[in-house]
Design a protein around this motif. Structure first.
Motif, mmCIF file in Angstrom:
data_model
loop_
_atom_site.group_PDB
_atom_site.id
_atom_site.type_symbol
_atom_site.label_atom_id
_atom_site.label_comp_id
_atom_site.label_asym_id
_atom_site.label_seq_id
_atom_site.Cartn_x
_atom_site.Cartn_y
_atom_site.Cartn_z
ATOM 1 N N HIS A 1 6.380 5.858 1.749
ATOM 2 C CA HIS A 1 6.087 5.831 0.317
ATOM 3 C C HIS A 1 4.582 5.918 0.104
ATOM 4 C CE1 HIS A 1 5.247 1.530 1.130
ATOM 5 N NE2 HIS A 1 4.440 1.627 0.089
ATOM 6 N N VAL A 2 4.193 6.413 -1.058
ATOM 7 C CA VAL A 2 2.789 6.510 -1.448
ATOM 8 C C VAL A 2 2.635 5.868 -2.820
ATOM 9 C CG1 VAL A 2 0.844 8.027 -1.940
ATOM 10 C CG2 VAL A 2 2.493 8.650 -0.155
ATOM 11 N N SER A 3 1.855 4.788 -2.901
ATOM 12 C CA SER A 3 1.568 4.139 -4.180
ATOM 13 C C SER A 3 0.452 4.918 -4.866
ATOM 14 C CB SER A 3 1.148 2.682 -3.954
ATOM 15 O OG SER A 3 2.143 1.984 -3.232
ATOM 16 N N TRP A 4 0.753 5.567 -5.980
ATOM 17 C CA TRP A 4 -0.213 6.437 -6.653
ATOM 18 C C TRP A 4 -0.788 5.787 -7.901
ATOM 19 C CZ3 TRP A 4 -2.279 10.363 -4.252
ATOM 20 C CH2 TRP A 4 -2.969 11.344 -4.958
ATOM 21 N N HIS A 5 0.013 4.993 -8.604
ATOM 22 C CA HIS A 5 -0.411 4.211 -9.769
ATOM 23 C C HIS A 5 -0.924 5.070 -10.924
ATOM 24 C CE1 HIS A 5 0.176 0.522 -7.536
ATOM 25 N NE2 HIS A 5 -0.564 1.008 -6.556
ATOM 26 N N SER A 6 -0.411 6.246 -11.029
ATOM 27 C CA SER A 6 -0.797 7.119 -12.134
ATOM 28 C C SER A 6 0.238 8.227 -12.229
ATOM 29 C CB SER A 6 -2.188 7.718 -11.887
ATOM 30 O OG SER A 6 -2.538 8.610 -12.926
ATOM 31 N N PRO A 7 0.562 8.683 -13.442
ATOM 32 C CA PRO A 7 1.493 9.814 -13.542
ATOM 33 C C PRO A 7 1.019 10.972 -12.674
ATOM 34 C CG PRO A 7 1.118 8.862 -15.706
ATOM 35 C CD PRO A 7 0.144 8.187 -14.779
ATOM 36 N N LEU A 8 1.915 11.554 -11.934
ATOM 37 C CA LEU A 8 1.525 12.579 -10.967
ATOM 38 C C LEU A 8 0.875 13.779 -11.630
ATOM 39 C CD1 LEU A 8 4.571 12.580 -8.506
ATOM 40 C CD2 LEU A 8 2.601 11.045 -8.599
ATOM 41 N N ASP A 9 1.250 14.035 -12.892
ATOM 42 C CA ASP A 9 0.685 15.180 -13.609
ATOM 43 C C ASP A 9 -0.332 14.766 -14.659
ATOM 44 O OD1 ASP A 9 2.372 13.938 -15.366
ATOM 45 O OD2 ASP A 9 3.428 15.761 -15.996
ATOM 46 N N ASN A 10 -0.802 13.502 -14.595
ATOM 47 C CA ASN A 10 -1.798 12.978 -15.542
ATOM 48 C C ASN A 10 -1.290 12.974 -16.985
ATOM 49 O OD1 ASN A 10 -3.869 12.477 -13.596
ATOM 50 N ND2 ASN A 10 -4.294 14.678 -13.556
ATOM 51 N N HIS B 1 9.057 -0.041 -5.687
ATOM 52 C CA HIS B 1 9.159 -1.439 -5.246
ATOM 53 C C HIS B 1 10.438 -1.661 -4.444
ATOM 54 C CE1 HIS B 1 6.275 -2.875 -8.673
ATOM 55 N NE2 HIS B 1 5.655 -2.287 -7.679
ATOM 56 N N SER B 2 11.534 -1.043 -4.867
ATOM 57 C CA SER B 2 12.779 -1.192 -4.117
ATOM 58 C C SER B 2 12.666 -0.547 -2.745
ATOM 59 C CB SER B 2 13.939 -0.572 -4.907
ATOM 60 O OG SER B 2 14.180 -1.291 -6.095
ATOM 61 N N ALA B 3 11.964 0.589 -2.663
ATOM 62 C CA ALA B 3 11.760 1.228 -1.362
ATOM 63 C C ALA B 3 10.932 0.332 -0.445
ATOM 64 C CB ALA B 3 11.077 2.582 -1.539
ATOM 65 N N GLN B 4 9.950 -0.359 -1.004
ATOM 66 C CA GLN B 4 9.134 -1.264 -0.205
ATOM 67 C C GLN B 4 9.944 -2.461 0.270
ATOM 68 O OE1 GLN B 4 6.066 -1.998 -3.131
ATOM 69 N NE2 GLN B 4 4.656 -0.553 -2.172
ATOM 70 N N LEU C 1 9.704 -1.149 6.224
ATOM 71 C CA LEU C 1 8.272 -0.961 6.016
ATOM 72 C C LEU C 1 7.534 -1.907 6.957
ATOM 73 C CD1 LEU C 1 5.979 0.346 4.352
ATOM 74 C CD2 LEU C 1 6.157 -1.588 2.787
ATOM 75 N N SER C 2 6.912 -1.362 7.994
ATOM 76 C CA SER C 2 6.306 -2.208 9.020
ATOM 77 C C SER C 2 4.834 -2.487 8.776
ATOM 78 C CB SER C 2 6.460 -1.556 10.397
ATOM 79 O OG SER C 2 5.805 -0.306 10.419
ATOM 80 N N GLY C 3 4.230 -1.848 7.772
ATOM 81 C CA GLY C 3 2.832 -2.119 7.497
ATOM 82 C C GLY C 3 2.294 -1.200 6.432
ATOM 83 N N PRO D 1 5.949 -11.342 -0.131
ATOM 84 C CA PRO D 1 7.383 -11.669 -0.106
ATOM 85 C C PRO D 1 8.199 -10.646 0.683
ATOM 86 C CG PRO D 1 6.489 -12.016 -2.296
ATOM 87 C CD PRO D 1 5.408 -11.344 -1.497
ATOM 88 N N LEU D 2 7.830 -9.366 0.601
ATOM 89 C CA LEU D 2 8.498 -8.344 1.409
ATOM 90 C C LEU D 2 8.304 -8.652 2.890
ATOM 91 C CD1 LEU D 2 8.186 -4.496 1.054
ATOM 92 C CD2 LEU D 2 7.664 -5.595 3.212
ATOM 93 N N CYS D 3 7.065 -8.984 3.262
ATOM 94 C CA CYS D 3 6.762 -9.321 4.652
ATOM 95 C C CYS D 3 7.643 -10.470 5.131
ATOM 96 C CB CYS D 3 5.282 -9.666 4.771
ATOM 97 S SG CYS D 3 4.795 -10.473 6.308
ATOM 98 N N LEU D 4 7.804 -11.476 4.280
ATOM 99 C CA LEU D 4 8.561 -12.660 4.671
ATOM 100 C C LEU D 4 10.061 -12.402 4.659
ATOM 101 C CD1 LEU D 4 6.558 -15.347 2.653
ATOM 102 C CD2 LEU D 4 6.213 -14.616 5.019
#
Length: 500
Positions: free
Chosen positions: A160-169, A209-212, A267-269, A383-386
């Motif tokens: 996964h890639v966290s982009w935090h912005s609409p891909l097309d702006n 978030h679900s993928a993470q 997700l290992s890291g 929390p995901l880690c745990l």
């Protein structure tokens, strides 16, 4: 900068793009790696020999900013009967070795991966009346390529890639990405190695978030079952206004929550904004490993530690095998999945920095107490880690993007770790390992990571102090972050008050 032109039009640094049936004399002048990928494109789109193409005006190997030489854009008619809408298909050229003369990638033979071993693709739903493909996906792909070239971290299906912005702006809810195998492009054997094709899939924040928390492959499979969210070919629709969980509320509880409980997370890291500090003693000198803390010049990981962390992240995807941290030893592991030639980044670090200490001279230190610092996004993954990793006998690594250091949480089921049950906090240079924190099963501890910033600890749970603080890493909006003090259970006494 880039320009848009038909792929058959002459470019400033490349000849016209021939197909597999090009005259031999002309084909010999064409870069062999590029020619091989074009062959796969021609197989898929025989009626589009000269698609529109975004090309870097100044190639990366001539000092330009864009690692991808070209991004070709094809019109795919889809299959309405199979819920596959008409769409634009984008294909990159440049993450693999196109030339074979070491101008970009080191040639390592024909049996392994070509360059980074993959190219990116993207499928964007065609809007009604749209006669030409939008070009913004080409810049999106250039951005991902820059990350790969700068970090030398490669992508895999399910990442996964966290982009935090609409891909097309725009104002779209599609603000992040998952990666998967392209459903039509087949792996290509080039004269410089094998090239596979990874497709970018746009997703909403809730789906990320679900993928993470669970795994990317699981969410991709759910997206395939919802036609408006991607369908069988995982086509991105930037106008999609609902998540798959809003479209079908049962998916969260019946598939994702049960999947997390049963499978944990693969997700290992992550690459993250994080740091750690040894609270058990003051720094002895400038060469002390505590020099990795915020506000000082970070120490660099040795090449072997860096490679071990990379192996840790790769092996985290193998969720059905017994979790093992690769051993620290002078010999690299053999095998295609876990071995590659030394990278340009590795050689630059080895030659340019006197801060590197030979791996054999760095001793492992056992620590009584440590302080961990994360920005908000990184802390939200604890929390995901745990829950998703340690409770399932696995490990999780934070690799700093602001300094060459790392924090790995390991459970008792992970072999090869230098943190032990007797000494749960151990450091090898700037690499910290935390062995199955004794607070990992406290439900109230998980909920604390949603708290707002404060200037004093939000809570203390058996020797663990947690607080939010004003973080210099956050450049806009209310600055937030997370601080965490850990002490060995035998010394579970309250720690000092106040944030860092």
């Amino acid at each position: 900068m880039a320009e848009l032109r038909p792929s058959g039009a002459p470019g400033p640094t490349a000849p016209p793009a021939p197909g597999p049936t090009a005259p031999p004399a002309f084909a010999s002048l064409f870069p062999p790696g590029l020619h091989a990928i074009y062959g796969e494109c021609r197989r898929l789109y025989p009626d589009q020999p000269n698609p529109l193409q975004v090309t870097a005006i100044v190639k990366y190997w001539l000092g330009g900013p864009d690692p991808l030489d070209y991004v070709s854009m094809y019109r795919n008619v889809g299959s309405p009967s199979a819920n596959i809408p008409e769409h634009w298909h984008y294909i990159s050229f440049g993450l693999s070795d196109l030339y074979g003369d070491n101008r970009v990638h080191e040639f390592t033979g024909t049996d392994g991966p070509s360059g980074f071993g993959f190219e990116l693709t993207f499928r964007l739903k065609r809007e009604t009346g749209e006669s030409a493909p939008p070009t913004w996906p080409a810049e999106l792909m250039q951005g991902l390529a820059r990350y790969v070239f700068q970090s030398e971290n490669t992508f895999c299906s399910g990442d996964h890639v966290s982009w935090h912005s609409p891909l097309d702006n725009s104002e779209s809810r599609i603000q992040h990405m998952l990666l998967t195998e392209d459903p039509q492009m087949q792996p290509v054997q080039t004269p410089f190695g094998v090239v596979t094709f990874l497709q970018i899939v746009g997703v909403c924040t809730e789906e990320l978030h679900s993928a993470q928390q669970w795994n990317g492959q699981g969410i991709l499979e759910l997206l395939r079952t919802v036609p408006v969210a991607g369908g069988p070919w995982l086509i991105t629709d930037m106008r999609r206004g609902e998540t798959i969980f809003e479209i079908d509320p049962h998916l969260q509880q019946e598939r994702v929550d049960k999947g997390i409980e049963t499978d944990g997370s693969n997700l290992s890291g992550v690459s993250a904004k994080c740091a750690w500090d040894d609270l058990s003693r003051p720094p002895e000198d400038d060469e002390d490993s505590r020099s990795i803390c915020i506000g000082t010049q970070p120490r660099r990981l040795s090449g072997k530690d860096t490679e071990q962390i990379r192996e840790t992240l790769r092996r985290g995807l193998e969720i059905n095998s017994k979790p093992v941290l690769p051993p620290i030893n002078p010999q690299r592991q053999n095998g295609l999945a876990h071995d590659r030639a030394p990278s340009r980044k590795d050689s630059l670090e080895s030659d340019s920095s006197t801060a590197i200490i030979p791996h054999e001279l760095i001793r492992t230190r056992q620590l009584e107490s440590v302080h961990l610092k994360f920005n908000q996004e990184s802390g939200a993954l604890i929390p995901l880690c745990l829950r998703g990793r340690l409770l399932h006998g696995r490990h999780f690594t934070y690799k700093s993007i602001t300094g060459d250091m790392a924090i790995t949480f390991v459970s008792t089921g992970v072999e090869g770790a230098f943190a032990t049950e007797e000494h749960p906090y151990a450091a090898h240079g700037p690499w910290l390992q935390v062995r199955r924190p004794f607070f990992y099963s406290l439900p109230s501890f998980h909920r604390l990571f949603l708290a707002h910033p404060s200037s004093s600890p939000l809570a203390t749970l058996g020797g663990v102090s947690l607080w939010g603080w004003l973080s210099p890493w956050e450049s806009a909006g209310p600055p937030r972050g997370l601080g965490l003090d850990l002490q060995s259970p035998v010394r579970a006494t309250p720690l000092g008050q106040g944030g860092p």
